[in-house]
Design a protein around this motif. Structure first.
Motif, PDB file in Angstrom:
ATOM      1  N   ARG B  55       0.762  -1.128   0.098  1.00 36.32           N
ATOM      2  CA  ARG B  55      -0.066  -0.022  -0.124  1.00 36.32           C
ATOM      3  C   ARG B  55       1.151   1.214  -0.136  1.00 36.32           C
ATOM      4  O   ARG B  55       1.734   1.433   0.873  1.00 36.32           O
ATOM      5  CB  ARG B  55      -0.843   0.016   1.367  1.00 36.32           C
ATOM      6  CG  ARG B  55      -2.082   1.048   1.205  1.00 36.32           C
ATOM      7  CD  ARG B  55      -3.092   0.688   2.296  1.00 36.32           C
ATOM      8  NE  ARG B  55      -2.326   0.621   3.780  1.00 36.32           N
ATOM      9  CZ  ARG B  55      -2.071   1.573   4.322  1.00 36.32           C
ATOM     10  NH1 ARG B  55      -2.380   2.817   3.900  1.00 36.32           N
ATOM     11  NH2 ARG B  55      -1.602   1.455   5.634  1.00 36.32           N
ATOM     12  N   THR B  56       0.480   2.113  -1.113  1.00 45.11           N
ATOM     13  CA  THR B  56       1.377   3.370  -1.088  1.00 45.11           C
ATOM     14  C   THR B  56       1.359   4.179   0.186  1.00 45.11           C
ATOM     15  O   THR B  56       0.243   4.331   0.737  1.00 45.11           O
ATOM     16  CB  THR B  56       0.796   4.102  -2.258  1.00 45.11           C
ATOM     17  OG1 THR B  56       1.199   3.635  -3.405  1.00 45.11           O
ATOM     18  CG2 THR B  56       1.649   5.514  -2.394  1.00 45.11           C
ATOM     19  N   GLY B  57       2.374   4.671   0.710  1.00 43.30           N
ATOM     20  CA  GLY B  57       2.509   5.500   1.898  1.00 43.30           C
ATOM     21  C   GLY B  57       2.765   4.690   3.223  1.00 43.30           C
ATOM     22  O   GLY B  57       3.057   5.151   4.257  1.00 43.30           O
ATOM     23  N   SER B  58       2.738   3.093   2.950  1.00 43.42           N
ATOM     24  CA  SER B  58       2.877   2.584   4.187  1.00 43.42           C
ATOM     25  C   SER B  58       4.432   2.309   4.326  1.00 43.42           C
ATOM     26  O   SER B  58       4.752   1.734   5.423  1.00 43.42           O
ATOM     27  CB  SER B  58       2.273   0.968   4.125  1.00 43.42           C
ATOM     28  OG  SER B  58       2.719   0.283   3.100  1.00 43.42           O
ATOM     29  N   GLU B  78      13.816  -0.989  -8.990  1.00 42.56           N
ATOM     30  CA  GLU B  78      12.640  -0.205  -9.729  1.00 42.56           C
ATOM     31  C   GLU B  78      11.520   0.193  -8.942  1.00 42.56           C
ATOM     32  O   GLU B  78      11.048  -0.895  -8.094  1.00 42.56           O
ATOM     33  CB  GLU B  78      12.476  -0.868 -11.135  1.00 42.56           C
ATOM     34  CG  GLU B  78      13.464  -1.099 -12.187  1.00 42.56           C
ATOM     35  CD  GLU B  78      13.225  -1.996 -13.211  1.00 42.56           C
ATOM     36  OE1 GLU B  78      11.899  -2.007 -13.548  1.00 42.56           O
ATOM     37  OE2 GLU B  78      14.077  -2.816 -13.657  1.00 42.56           O
ATOM     38  N   LYS B  79      10.749   1.004  -9.183  1.00 44.33           N
ATOM     39  CA  LYS B  79       9.695   1.403  -8.158  1.00 44.33           C
ATOM     40  C   LYS B  79       8.584   2.158  -9.220  1.00 44.33           C
ATOM     41  O   LYS B  79       8.776   2.967  -9.974  1.00 44.33           O
ATOM     42  CB  LYS B  79       9.774   2.286  -7.191  1.00 44.33           C
ATOM     43  CG  LYS B  79       8.923   2.895  -6.297  1.00 44.33           C
ATOM     44  CD  LYS B  79       9.332   4.033  -5.310  1.00 44.33           C
ATOM     45  CE  LYS B  79       8.169   4.590  -4.614  1.00 44.33           C
ATOM     46  NZ  LYS B  79       8.557   5.681  -3.894  1.00 44.33           N
ATOM     47  N   TYR B  80       7.160   1.533  -9.046  1.00 42.49           N
ATOM     48  CA  TYR B  80       6.160   1.930  -9.901  1.00 42.49           C
ATOM     49  C   TYR B  80       4.967   2.209  -9.013  1.00 42.49           C
ATOM     50  O   TYR B  80       4.927   1.589  -7.896  1.00 42.49           O
ATOM     51  CB  TYR B  80       5.943   0.938 -10.791  1.00 42.49           C
ATOM     52  CG  TYR B  80       6.869   0.364 -11.901  1.00 42.49           C
ATOM     53  CD1 TYR B  80       7.088   1.231 -12.958  1.00 42.49           C
ATOM     54  CD2 TYR B  80       7.738  -0.588 -11.587  1.00 42.49           C
ATOM     55  CE1 TYR B  80       8.345   0.758 -13.788  1.00 42.49           C
ATOM     56  CE2 TYR B  80       8.728  -1.021 -12.499  1.00 42.49           C
ATOM     57  CZ  TYR B  80       9.088  -0.089 -13.465  1.00 42.49           C
ATOM     58  OH  TYR B  80       9.994  -0.514 -14.230  1.00 42.49           O
ATOM     59  N   GLN B  81       4.327   3.166  -9.460  1.00 42.68           N
ATOM     60  CA  GLN B  81       2.838   3.287  -8.722  1.00 42.68           C
ATOM     61  C   GLN B  81       1.789   2.591  -9.709  1.00 42.68           C
ATOM     62  O   GLN B  81       1.728   2.898 -10.720  1.00 42.68           O
ATOM     63  CB  GLN B  81       2.535   4.844  -8.846  1.00 42.68           C
ATOM     64  CG  GLN B  81       3.521   5.776  -7.898  1.00 42.68           C
ATOM     65  CD  GLN B  81       3.295   5.930  -6.573  1.00 42.68           C
ATOM     66  OE1 GLN B  81       2.187   6.478  -6.206  1.00 42.68           O
ATOM     67  NE2 GLN B  81       4.035   5.237  -5.777  1.00 42.68           N
ATOM     68  N   LEU B  82       0.826   2.091  -8.803  1.00 43.31           N
ATOM     69  CA  LEU B  82      -0.106   1.480  -9.462  1.00 43.31           C
ATOM     70  C   LEU B  82      -1.669   1.689  -9.031  1.00 43.31           C
ATOM     71  O   LEU B  82      -1.593   2.241  -7.969  1.00 43.31           O
ATOM     72  CB  LEU B  82      -0.138  -0.295  -9.475  1.00 43.31           C
ATOM     73  CG  LEU B  82       1.094  -0.913  -9.601  1.00 43.31           C
ATOM     74  CD1 LEU B  82       1.054  -2.457  -9.084  1.00 43.31           C
ATOM     75  CD2 LEU B  82       1.642  -0.902 -10.939  1.00 43.31           C
ATOM     76  N   ASP B  83      -2.543   1.373  -9.892  1.00 46.06           N
ATOM     77  CA  ASP B  83      -3.985   1.919  -9.545  1.00 46.06           C
ATOM     78  C   ASP B  83      -4.172   2.961  -8.948  1.00 46.06           C
ATOM     79  O   ASP B  83      -4.507   3.063  -7.680  1.00 46.06           O
ATOM     80  CB  ASP B  83      -4.492   0.652  -8.584  1.00 46.06           C
ATOM     81  CG  ASP B  83      -4.294  -0.819  -9.052  1.00 46.06           C
ATOM     82  OD1 ASP B  83      -4.761  -1.009 -10.325  1.00 46.06           O
ATOM     83  OD2 ASP B  83      -4.112  -1.691  -8.390  1.00 46.06           O
ATOM     84  N   LEU B  87      -1.345   1.707  -4.745  1.00 42.99           N
ATOM     85  CA  LEU B  87      -0.570   0.608  -4.626  1.00 42.99           C
ATOM     86  C   LEU B  87       1.265   0.928  -5.059  1.00 42.99           C
ATOM     87  O   LEU B  87       1.069   1.718  -6.212  1.00 42.99           O
ATOM     88  CB  LEU B  87      -0.743  -0.771  -5.293  1.00 42.99           C
ATOM     89  CG  LEU B  87      -2.109  -1.571  -4.714  1.00 42.99           C
ATOM     90  CD1 LEU B  87      -2.582  -2.619  -5.669  1.00 42.99           C
ATOM     91  CD2 LEU B  87      -1.885  -2.137  -3.351  1.00 42.99           C
ATOM     92  N   THR B  88       1.948   0.530  -4.309  1.00 37.64           N
ATOM     93  CA  THR B  88       3.346   0.786  -4.801  1.00 37.64           C
ATOM     94  C   THR B  88       3.765  -0.751  -5.470  1.00 37.64           C
ATOM     95  O   THR B  88       3.746  -1.716  -4.392  1.00 37.64           O
ATOM     96  CB  THR B  88       4.298   1.473  -3.879  1.00 37.64           C
ATOM     97  OG1 THR B  88       3.955   2.698  -3.644  1.00 37.64           O
ATOM     98  CG2 THR B  88       5.765   1.504  -4.467  1.00 37.64           C
TER      99      THR B  88
END
Lengths: 147, 95
Positions: B55-58, B78-83, B87-88
């Motif tokens: 979960r993004t931010g967690s 590598e890092k991506y943002q999803l949805d 989500l990360t």
């Protein structure tokens, strides 16, 4: 059946790569392998032919051949390591063992002609360094077993 | 329950412990082998991808950061943002 000169050359190249002067940290070079490499079975070296050009010599009974063989050197590194450096010993040894050789008189010359690097990041950082050697030799026009 | 809450519950039920920078969260770890190098060569070079979704931010991580997955040290490649950023997803290598 008599071996072609090409086959004798491939065997001689493998013998040179796996000879007593091979550094301890360099793995034995395999003949072309269809078994997959993975982080669990590298470092690994394998030799295989990729192409050959043929040229008639003055319309005479001989042809000049240039066989290109490739040697793949594969290694896997942790994130903090430099994957290409891990292949260094294999790459250096391949050149030392083959370049300028005549493979016991089978070849006119063995010349290193290219080196390519491929990287693939995964759980381990995978590297493959491929060296190509051009091996010139000659055979009779209609008999690849005779020089 | 909204989507963010659904994700939090799902991570608690199914996730692994992901820790970085003194914080930890729960994340879904997907690890699979694949043939990564095969161009022109007679045999493939198989590598394992390690993908972690949380979960993004967690957890605050960026490329190059150290991260542990169930206690084992890794590095974020590598890092991506999803949805819509809920989500990360990070791709990791062994450290």
């Amino acid at each position: 059946m008599t071996l072609t000169v090409r086959e004798q050359i491939v065997q001689a190249a493998l013998a040179a790569l796996n000879g007593p002067s091979k550094p301890e940290q360099v793995p034995a070079c395999e003949r072309v392998s269809y078994t997959a490499a993975s982080s669990g079975n590298v470092p690994r070296m394998m030799l295989y032919p990729v192409r050959e050009t043929v040229e008639r010599v003055n319309r005479g009974p001989m042809v000049k051949r240039e066989l290109t063989v490739r040697i793949d050197c594969r290694a896997a590194a942790l994130a903090a390591e430099h994957a290409d450096a891990l292949a260094n010993d294999m790459v250096a040894w391949a050149t030392q063992a083959l370049a300028g050789s005549r493979l016991g008189g089978l070849a006119h010359d063995v010349a290193e002609v290219a080196v390519d690097w491929s990287f693939e990041p995964a759980e381990y950082l995978l590297v493959e360094v491929s060296l190509e050697f051009a091996i010139t030799y000659q055979t009779q026009v209609s008999d690849q077993t005779q020089r | 329950m909204n989507l963010e809450q659904d994700i939090a519950v799902m991570m608690l039920d199914l996730g692994s412990t992901i820790a970085a920078g003194g914080k930890q969260t729960r994340g879904m770890v997907d690890s699979a082998d694949e043939a990564l190098m095969q161009s022109g060569t007679p045999s493939p070079f198989i590598g394992r991808s390690i993908v972690v979704t949380f979960r993004t931010g967690s957890l605050a991580v960026k490329e190059g950061d150290a991260v542990s997955i169930d206690g084992k040290p890794h590095v974020v490649r590598e890092k991506y943002q999803l949805d819509d950023g809920l989500l990360t997803r990070i791709l990791c290598a062994k450290a």
